[in-house]
Scaffold this active site. Structure first.
Site: not given
Ligand code: GLP
Length: 260
Positions: A67, A136, A138, A143
């Site tokens: 992404d 959440d 995702h 989302e």
């Molecule tokens: C962002 C990224 C996701 C990732 C999420 C959780 O939203 N787009 O790919 O999984 O963050 O991040 P973290 O691992 O820092 O909790």
């Protein structure tokens, strides 16, 4: 899906790095889909350590992005392009020529999304997609209520995700509202999905994804539809799983040669 409960984040990183190393020994030019955020860092550190010690030759690996923020300059330190180059591509001794990602600054955003989906297919598809999970539920930036069949496209971030990600910026006002993300349908085309979740803050999202119904409300629950999905969680992230003991026993009984 297979659920593997590990003692801590470092052990999760080591286990996934081992699976990636095994994949690269079978298929040196494998296409690895990588995720951003804090969670996958132990995976990248363990992989880089293997490369530095000479235990892993990753020189032919190909890396692709999950992404991207829309509108952040590509060389902004928090663009996901910069992040993946810094955290994965460079430590593995690779160059930008081994790397693919969507253009978050294209004038025709949907055209850039379609082009990225085509590029992934033309590259032979993703062999292993590493995923984190949002609080959440995702995956990527899909989302809640994203179509489970979605393709790469532009999405609007929820306030919760913008707040979660504000720690990477000077403040929440700097977090973009829009992103490009591989769709859930795109993600499901990878041959192996490996989701890593660590910390108590992810326990509820993990439980809903693994044990709840498949629902667009919990995008990571789409992994239940994939024939080869592995969820690696530390004890804290596993704390809401009703079947935790069953998952532990199943993994303990698995022959070591099988890998993830
Ligand atoms: C962002 C990224 C996701 C990732 C999420 C959780 O939203 N787009 O790919 O999984 O963050 O991040 P973290 O691992 O820092 O909790």
């Amino acid at each position: 899906m297979e659920v593997v409960i590990v003692p801590d984040a470092k052990a999760g990183g080591a286990l996934i790095a081992e699976a990636i190393a095994a994949l690269l020994s079978r298929k040196p030019d494998a296409l690895l889909g990588v995720a951003t955020g804090s969670t996958p860092l132990p995976v990248y550190e363990a992989l880089a350590a293997r490369v530095r010690s000479g235990a892993l030759d990753a020189s032919r690996a190909r890396i692709c992005q999950l992404d991207e923020y829309v509108g952040l300059p590509a060389d902004h330190p928090e663009s996901y392009r910069s992040t993946v180059l810094r955290q994965v591509v460079e430590p593995l001794g690779l160059t930008e020529s081994s790397f693919m990602g969507p253009d978050g600054n294209a004038e025709d955003v949907q055209g850039a999304c379609d082009a990225y989906d085509r590029a992934l297919a033309e590259a032979g598809g993703v062999d292993l997609q590493l995923l984190g999970i949002g609080t959440d539920g995702h995956i990527g930036f899909n989302e809640p209520c994203s179509s489970l069949a979605s393709r790469t496209r532009i999405k609007t971030l929820t306030e919760q995700t913008r707040q979660d990600n504000a720690r990477f910026f000077a403040g929440i006002d700097e977090v973009p509202h829009h992103v490009i993300t591989q769709g859930i349908g795109t993600i499901l085309e990878a041959r192996h999905l490996v989701l890593l979740a660590t910390g108590a803050g992810k326990a509820e999202a993990v439980a809903r994804s693994v044990e709840g119904p498949v629902s667009a409300l919990v995008p990571a629950s789409a992994l239940q539809l994939h024939p080869h999905a592995t969820v690696v969680v530390d004890e804290a992230a596993a704390s809401r799983l009703k079947l935790a003991d069953y998952f532990r026993a199943t993994y303990a009984a698995k022959p070591a040669w099988q890998g993830l």
